[in-house]
Design a protein around this motif. Structure first.
Motif, PDB file in Angstrom:
ATOM      1  N   THR A   9      45.212  -0.675  24.217  1.00  0.00           N
ATOM      2  CA  THR A   9      44.519   0.447  23.587  1.00  0.00           C
ATOM      3  C   THR A   9      44.433   0.168  22.095  1.00  0.00           C
ATOM      4  N   LEU A  10      43.236  -0.030  21.598  1.00  0.00           N
ATOM      5  CA  LEU A  10      43.077  -0.476  20.214  1.00  0.00           C
ATOM      6  C   LEU A  10      43.625   0.533  19.216  1.00  0.00           C
ATOM      7  N   ALA A  11      43.471   1.800  19.481  1.00  0.00           N
ATOM      8  CA  ALA A  11      43.892   2.811  18.520  1.00  0.00           C
ATOM      9  C   ALA A  11      45.395   2.825  18.334  1.00  0.00           C
ATOM     10  N   ALA A  12      46.125   2.254  19.276  1.00  0.00           N
ATOM     11  CA  ALA A  12      47.584   2.280  19.208  1.00  0.00           C
ATOM     12  C   ALA A  12      48.148   1.065  18.499  1.00  0.00           C
ATOM     13  N   ILE A  13      47.303   0.167  18.010  1.00  0.00           N
ATOM     14  CA  ILE A  13      47.771  -1.082  17.428  1.00  0.00           C
ATOM     15  C   ILE A  13      47.487  -1.108  15.939  1.00  0.00           C
ATOM     16  N   SER A  14      48.498  -1.490  15.175  1.00  0.00           N
ATOM     17  CA  SER A  14      48.333  -1.693  13.741  1.00  0.00           C
ATOM     18  C   SER A  14      49.004  -2.998  13.385  1.00  0.00           C
ATOM     19  N   LEU A  15      48.247  -3.929  12.813  1.00  0.00           N
ATOM     20  CA  LEU A  15      48.772  -5.257  12.558  1.00  0.00           C
ATOM     21  C   LEU A  15      48.675  -5.614  11.086  1.00  0.00           C
ATOM     22  N   PRO A  16      49.632  -6.408  10.591  1.00  0.00           N
ATOM     23  CA  PRO A  16      49.509  -6.910   9.231  1.00  0.00           C
ATOM     24  C   PRO A  16      48.231  -7.718   9.094  1.00  0.00           C
ATOM     25  N   GLY A  17      47.617  -7.625   7.929  1.00  0.00           N
ATOM     26  CA  GLY A  17      46.399  -8.383   7.686  1.00  0.00           C
ATOM     27  C   GLY A  17      45.150  -7.555   7.844  1.00  0.00           C
ATOM     28  N   PHE A  18      45.267  -6.349   8.393  1.00  0.00           N
ATOM     29  CA  PHE A  18      44.131  -5.452   8.525  1.00  0.00           C
ATOM     30  C   PHE A  18      44.452  -4.154   7.799  1.00  0.00           C
ATOM     31  N   ALA A  19      43.662  -3.816   6.822  1.00  0.00           N
ATOM     32  CA  ALA A  19      43.883  -2.579   6.089  1.00  0.00           C
ATOM     33  C   ALA A  19      43.477  -1.389   6.940  1.00  0.00           C
ATOM     34  N   ALA A  20      44.282  -0.324   6.859  1.00  0.00           N
ATOM     35  CA  ALA A  20      43.948   0.883   7.605  1.00  0.00           C
ATOM     36  C   ALA A  20      42.670   1.489   7.068  1.00  0.00           C
ATOM     37  N   ASP A  21      41.854   2.009   7.949  1.00  0.00           N
ATOM     38  CA  ASP A  21      40.592   2.607   7.550  1.00  0.00           C
ATOM     39  C   ASP A  21      40.297   3.761   8.502  1.00  0.00           C
ATOM     40  N   LYS A  22      39.878   4.863   7.956  1.00  0.00           N
ATOM     41  CA  LYS A  22      39.613   6.030   8.781  1.00  0.00           C
ATOM     42  C   LYS A  22      38.334   5.887   9.586  1.00  0.00           C
ATOM     43  N   LYS A  23      37.472   5.008   9.181  1.00  0.00           N
ATOM     44  CA  LYS A  23      36.212   4.838   9.880  1.00  0.00           C
ATOM     45  C   LYS A  23      36.407   3.923  11.081  1.00  0.00           C
ATOM     46  N   ALA A  24      36.065   4.442  12.258  1.00  0.00           N
ATOM     47  CA  ALA A  24      36.254   3.668  13.479  1.00  0.00           C
ATOM     48  C   ALA A  24      35.497   2.361  13.449  1.00  0.00           C
ATOM     49  N   SER A  25      34.351   2.336  12.736  1.00  0.00           N
ATOM     50  CA  SER A  25      33.523   1.142  12.734  1.00  0.00           C
ATOM     51  C   SER A  25      34.194  -0.021  12.011  1.00  0.00           C
ATOM     52  N   ARG A  26      35.213   0.282  11.196  1.00  0.00           N
ATOM     53  CA  ARG A  26      35.869  -0.781  10.452  1.00  0.00           C
ATOM     54  C   ARG A  26      37.200  -1.185  11.080  1.00  0.00           C
ATOM     55  N   LYS A  27      37.545  -0.633  12.227  1.00  0.00           N
ATOM     56  CA  LYS A  27      38.758  -1.049  12.907  1.00  0.00           C
ATOM     57  C   LYS A  27      38.575  -2.474  13.414  1.00  0.00           C
ATOM     58  N   PRO A  28      39.654  -3.258  13.414  1.00  0.00           N
ATOM     59  CA  PRO A  28      39.531  -4.632  13.916  1.00  0.00           C
ATOM     60  C   PRO A  28      39.236  -4.632  15.411  1.00  0.00           C
ATOM     61  N   THR A  29      38.459  -5.590  15.817  1.00  0.00           N
ATOM     62  CA  THR A  29      38.178  -5.721  17.243  1.00  0.00           C
ATOM     63  C   THR A  29      39.412  -6.293  17.943  1.00  0.00           C
ATOM     64  N   LEU A  30      39.410  -6.185  19.252  1.00  0.00           N
ATOM     65  CA  LEU A  30      40.519  -6.744  20.016  1.00  0.00           C
ATOM     66  C   LEU A  30      40.617  -8.243  19.795  1.00  0.00           C
ATOM     67  N   ALA A  31      39.492  -8.918  19.743  1.00  0.00           N
ATOM     68  CA  ALA A  31      39.500 -10.362  19.512  1.00  0.00           C
ATOM     69  C   ALA A  31      40.129 -10.700  18.168  1.00  0.00           C
ATOM     70  N   GLN A  32      39.815  -9.885  17.142  1.00  0.00           N
ATOM     71  CA  GLN A  32      40.420 -10.123  15.829  1.00  0.00           C
ATOM     72  C   GLN A  32      41.927  -9.903  15.859  1.00  0.00           C
ATOM     73  N   GLN A  33      42.355  -8.877  16.562  1.00  0.00           N
ATOM     74  CA  GLN A  33      43.789  -8.588  16.640  1.00  0.00           C
ATOM     75  C   GLN A  33      44.543  -9.705  17.361  1.00  0.00           C
ATOM     76  N   VAL A  34      43.961 -10.212  18.445  1.00  0.00           N
ATOM     77  CA  VAL A  34      44.589 -11.311  19.165  1.00  0.00           C
ATOM     78  C   VAL A  34      44.659 -12.552  18.270  1.00  0.00           C
ATOM     79  N   THR A  35      43.598 -12.794  17.509  1.00  0.00           N
ATOM     80  CA  THR A  35      43.578 -13.940  16.608  1.00  0.00           C
ATOM     81  C   THR A  35      44.715 -13.866  15.600  1.00  0.00           C
ATOM     82  N   VAL A  36      44.954 -12.666  15.049  1.00  0.00           N
ATOM     83  CA  VAL A  36      46.034 -12.501  14.081  1.00  0.00           C
ATOM     84  C   VAL A  36      47.390 -12.760  14.732  1.00  0.00           C
TER      85      VAL A  36
END
Length: 319
Positions: A9-36
């Protein structure tokens, strides 16, 4: 087999390297999160296979998901779920003792006494239901005897009036074919308890623990004891007591097929006893030896030996 991971569930994940953003469109994709995650030096040199789907099976993300991997321990989830689905939660396993031969007198058996494994994985001192460490009583109660159920069976044999067995004590695990190790294991995989053989006659998870206790004075040899206290392995102990606060470093070795275990290393004089858990080379033979010891402790004479009875993979299953 492919390695699978749980639905993410993407909304439940917060990873270093991605700044928090309230806009859903700027959330990292799953592929980006796996890459990190996989760029972390601690895991980057491994070969990863990932497959994520929705609960109804719709593919969401894949990485090397078409390749084959050694399943490793996550395969236990699928085999356990399959067994539960096919056998049902009320399934029970029966381990029994039978006599082969004739009774010369009501108290004397001319033949073998056979412990027949029925595939029960829980002939041990394990407590049920399972409790997490935070739920367990404190202080912890004394550990249960890992041979407690085998001891109960020995009590039943003694209560029958049997006094002499002119034959062997046989551990029979022919319900499962004797194929104890995967063909691609290395020799050292068979030493520790995480490499215990598969058997239809499993006592204490096919594991024996060696408790190593330091001497009071540095430079003196440590001592060791087995649990269960069954003389299955012989021990070559080369462990020296180190200075207070020094590191404990212990290694174990056993040649394939050998009943001699070599333990070497050091243990600090102020260290708590160290437990080295070993795989039992032949679980059916160990079970027979343990039962023989329990019967003799109850005054039953056994003239034969403790032996195993196996079924090769090419042999038919017992009726």
């Amino acid at each position: 087999m492919r390695q699978l991971c749980a639905v993410v569930t993407l909304a439940a994940i917060s990873l270093p390297g991605f700044a928090a953003d309230k806009k859903a469109s700027r959330k990292p994709t799953l592929a980006q999160q796996v890459t990190v995650i996989l760029a972390d030096p601690a895991v980057s040199r491994a070969h990863w296979g990932v497959y994520v789907s929705t609960l109804d099976g719709k593919p969401v993300y894949g990485l090397n998901d078409g390749q084959y991997f050694v399943p490793a321990s996550n395969n236990k989830v699928f085999t356990t779920a399959t067994a539960l689905a096919l056998l049902g939660p009320q399934k029970t396993f029966t381990t029994c003792i039978t006599a082969e031969g004739i009774y010369a007198t009501p108290a004397a058996l001319a033949g073998n006494l056979v412990l027949v494994g029925g595939g029960d994985p829980n002939l041990s001192g394990r407590s049920f239901p399972y409790l997490s460490p935070s739920q367990r009583p404190k202080p912890a109660p004394p550990a249960a005897d890992p041979l407690q159920y085998l001891a109960q069976m020995a009590d039943q044999v003694a209560a029958s009036g049997l006094k002499v067995i002119n034959g062997d004590i046989v551990g029979d695990d022919t319900l499962f074919p004797w194929d104890p190790y995967p063909e691609d294991w290395a020799i050292d995989d068979t030493v520790g308890d995480d490499g215990s053989p598969v058997s239809a006659l499993t006592i204490n998870d096919n594991r024996i623990d060696v408790t190593i206790t330091p001497a009071t004075d540095p430079g003196k040899p440590a001592t060791a004891s087995f649990l269960p206290a069954v003389p299955y392995y012989s021990l070559e102990l080369h462990i020296i007591t180190g200075a207070p606060g020094s590191a404990t470093r212990i290694s174990s070795e056993r040649d394939l097929g050998s009943r001699t275990v070599r333990l070497s290393g050091t243990i600090a004089s102020d260290a708590k006893p160290y437990i080295e858990s070993l795989a039992i080379h032949d679980p059916a033979e160990f079970a027979a030896l343990a039962l023989k010891q329990l019967l003799e402790a109850r005054g039953i004479e056994v003239t034969g030996k403790a032996v195993a009875r196996h079924r090769l993979p090419v042999s038919p299953a017992p009726k």
